[in-house]
Write a protein that holds these residues in place. Structure first.
Motif, PDB file in Angstrom:
ATOM      1  N   TRP A 113       0.835  -1.205   0.000  1.00 16.10           N
ATOM      2  CA  TRP A 113       0.000   0.000   0.000  1.00 16.10           C
ATOM      3  C   TRP A 113       0.870   1.256   0.000  1.00 16.10           C
ATOM      4  O   TRP A 113       0.512   2.274  -0.587  1.00 16.10           O
ATOM      5  N   GLY A 114       2.033   1.179   0.653  1.00 12.52           N
ATOM      6  CA  GLY A 114       2.966   2.304   0.619  1.00 12.52           C
ATOM      7  C   GLY A 114       3.453   2.570  -0.791  1.00 12.52           C
ATOM      8  O   GLY A 114       3.538   3.721  -1.236  1.00 12.52           O
ATOM      9  N   ALA A 115       3.747   1.486  -1.540  1.00 14.32           N
ATOM     10  CA  ALA A 115       4.183   1.630  -2.929  1.00 14.32           C
ATOM     11  C   ALA A 115       3.069   2.244  -3.776  1.00 14.32           C
ATOM     12  O   ALA A 115       3.326   3.120  -4.617  1.00 14.32           O
ATOM     13  N   GLN A 116       1.841   1.793  -3.554  1.00 14.66           N
ATOM     14  CA  GLN A 116       0.704   2.346  -4.291  1.00 14.66           C
ATOM     15  C   GLN A 116       0.539   3.835  -3.971  1.00 14.66           C
ATOM     16  O   GLN A 116       0.308   4.653  -4.859  1.00 14.66           O
ATOM     17  N   ALA A 117       0.664   4.193  -2.702  1.00 13.66           N
ATOM     18  CA  ALA A 117       0.533   5.595  -2.296  1.00 13.66           C
ATOM     19  C   ALA A 117       1.655   6.441  -2.894  1.00 13.66           C
ATOM     20  O   ALA A 117       1.415   7.578  -3.325  1.00 13.66           O
ATOM     21  N   ARG A 118       2.878   5.899  -2.949  1.00 12.72           N
ATOM     22  CA  ARG A 118       3.987   6.648  -3.558  1.00 12.72           C
ATOM     23  C   ARG A 118       3.721   6.897  -5.040  1.00 12.72           C
ATOM     24  O   ARG A 118       4.014   7.965  -5.564  1.00 12.72           O
ATOM     25  N   TYR A 119       3.173   5.888  -5.701  1.00 13.59           N
ATOM     26  CA  TYR A 119       2.841   6.017  -7.113  1.00 13.59           C
ATOM     27  C   TYR A 119       1.792   7.119  -7.320  1.00 13.59           C
ATOM     28  O   TYR A 119       1.841   7.853  -8.309  1.00 13.59           O
ATOM     29  N   LEU A 120       0.864   7.235  -6.393  1.00 18.01           N
ATOM     30  CA  LEU A 120      -0.223   8.215  -6.494  1.00 18.01           C
ATOM     31  C   LEU A 120       0.057   9.508  -5.734  1.00 18.01           C
ATOM     32  O   LEU A 120      -0.831  10.355  -5.609  1.00 18.01           O
ATOM     33  N   ALA A 121       1.263   9.686  -5.225  1.00 18.87           N
ATOM     34  CA  ALA A 121       1.580  10.815  -4.346  1.00 18.87           C
ATOM     35  C   ALA A 121       1.243  12.167  -4.965  1.00 18.87           C
ATOM     36  O   ALA A 121       0.696  13.046  -4.291  1.00 18.87           O
ATOM     37  N   ASP A 122       1.544  12.357  -6.237  1.00 19.45           N
ATOM     38  CA  ASP A 122       1.265  13.663  -6.842  1.00 19.45           C
ATOM     39  C   ASP A 122      -0.244  13.909  -6.942  1.00 19.45           C
ATOM     40  O   ASP A 122      -0.711  15.024  -6.699  1.00 19.45           O
ATOM     41  N   GLU A 123      -0.998  12.875  -7.260  1.00 19.53           N
ATOM     42  CA  GLU A 123      -2.457  13.008  -7.324  1.00 19.53           C
ATOM     43  C   GLU A 123      -3.029  13.276  -5.925  1.00 19.53           C
ATOM     44  O   GLU A 123      -3.939  14.098  -5.752  1.00 19.53           O
ATOM     45  N   ILE A 124      -2.495  12.587  -4.913  1.00 19.56           N
ATOM     46  CA  ILE A 124      -2.918  12.810  -3.525  1.00 19.56           C
ATOM     47  C   ILE A 124      -2.628  14.246  -3.123  1.00 19.56           C
ATOM     48  O   ILE A 124      -3.455  14.921  -2.523  1.00 19.56           O
ATOM     49  N   ARG A 125      -1.443  14.730  -3.487  1.00 23.27           N
ATOM     50  CA  ARG A 125      -1.070  16.118  -3.174  1.00 23.27           C
ATOM     51  C   ARG A 125      -2.051  17.100  -3.800  1.00 23.27           C
ATOM     52  O   ARG A 125      -2.540  18.019  -3.139  1.00 23.27           O
ATOM     53  N   LYS A 126      -2.355  16.906  -5.080  1.00 27.05           N
ATOM     54  CA  LYS A 126      -3.265  17.821  -5.783  1.00 27.05           C
ATOM     55  C   LYS A 126      -4.648  17.837  -5.131  1.00 27.05           C
ATOM     56  O   LYS A 126      -5.229  18.901  -4.915  1.00 27.05           O
ATOM     57  N   ARG A 127      -5.161  16.658  -4.818  1.00 32.53           N
ATOM     58  CA  ARG A 127      -6.500  16.579  -4.235  1.00 32.53           C
ATOM     59  C   ARG A 127      -6.538  17.144  -2.812  1.00 32.53           C
ATOM     60  O   ARG A 127      -7.485  17.830  -2.441  1.00 32.53           O
ATOM     61  N   ALA A 128      -5.504  16.846  -2.030  1.00 37.85           N
ATOM     62  CA  ALA A 128      -5.446  17.377  -0.660  1.00 37.85           C
ATOM     63  C   ALA A 128      -5.308  18.894  -0.687  1.00 37.85           C
ATOM     64  O   ALA A 128      -5.946  19.598   0.098  1.00 37.85           O
TER      65      ALA A 128
END
Length: 116
Positions: free
Chosen positions: A78-93
Motif C-alpha cells: 500500500w505504501g508503494a501504491q501511495a507513492r505512485y499516487l503521491a502527486d495526485e494525492i497532493r493535488k487533491r489534498a
C-alpha cells in the motif's frame, strides 16, 4: 476530602461574565496546536472522497507540517501504491484545503501513532 495542591489558589481571578462560544473557539484557533490540527482533521474527514474508499482503508493522513503531508500506509504494497499516487494525492489534498496548503506528500509505512 482530598484536594489537589493548587485547588483554590489560582493567581488569576475568574470572572462570572459570559463569553460566547465563538469567542472561545476563535481564541483556541489562535493557539498553534489547534490551528495546526484543523487541516489534518479536515483531510481525515474527507479522506475517502480524496483517495477512494479502498485506498483510504490502507493509508491515512498523519500530519501536515510546512506544506508536507505525511501519509501512513498499513504495509509495503500500500505504501508503494501511495507513492505512485503521491502527486495526485497532493493535488487533491491541496484542493480540499486551499491552494498552496500541500506542497508535497511523504509516505511512511506502518508504525507510529495514527498508523492504520
Amino acid at each position: 476530602m482530598p484536594h489537589s495542591k493548587g485547588f483554590g489558589r489560582r493567581a488569576d481571578r475568574r470572572s462570572n461574565d459570559f463569553v460566547s462560544i465563538g469567542d472561545v473557539v476563535d481564541a483556541l484557533m489562535e493557539e498553534d496546536v489547534f490551528s495546526r490540527g484543523m487541516p489534518i482533521a479536515t483531510l481525515a474527514r474527507m479522506w475517502p472522497e480524496l483517495v477512494g474508499e479502498r485506498l483510504a482503508r490502507a493509508i491515512k493522513p498523519a500530519s501536515l507540517e510546512g506544506g508536507v503531508l505525511l501519509v501512513r500506509a498499513s504495509d509495503g504494497p500500500w505504501g508503494a501504491q501511495a507513492r505512485y499516487l503521491a502527486d495526485e494525492i497532493r493535488k487533491r489534498a491541496d484542493a480540499a484545503l486551499g491552494t498552496g496548503s500541500v506542497t508535497s506528500v511523504r509516505i511512511v509505512v506502518g508504525g507510529g501513532r495514527g498508523s492504520p
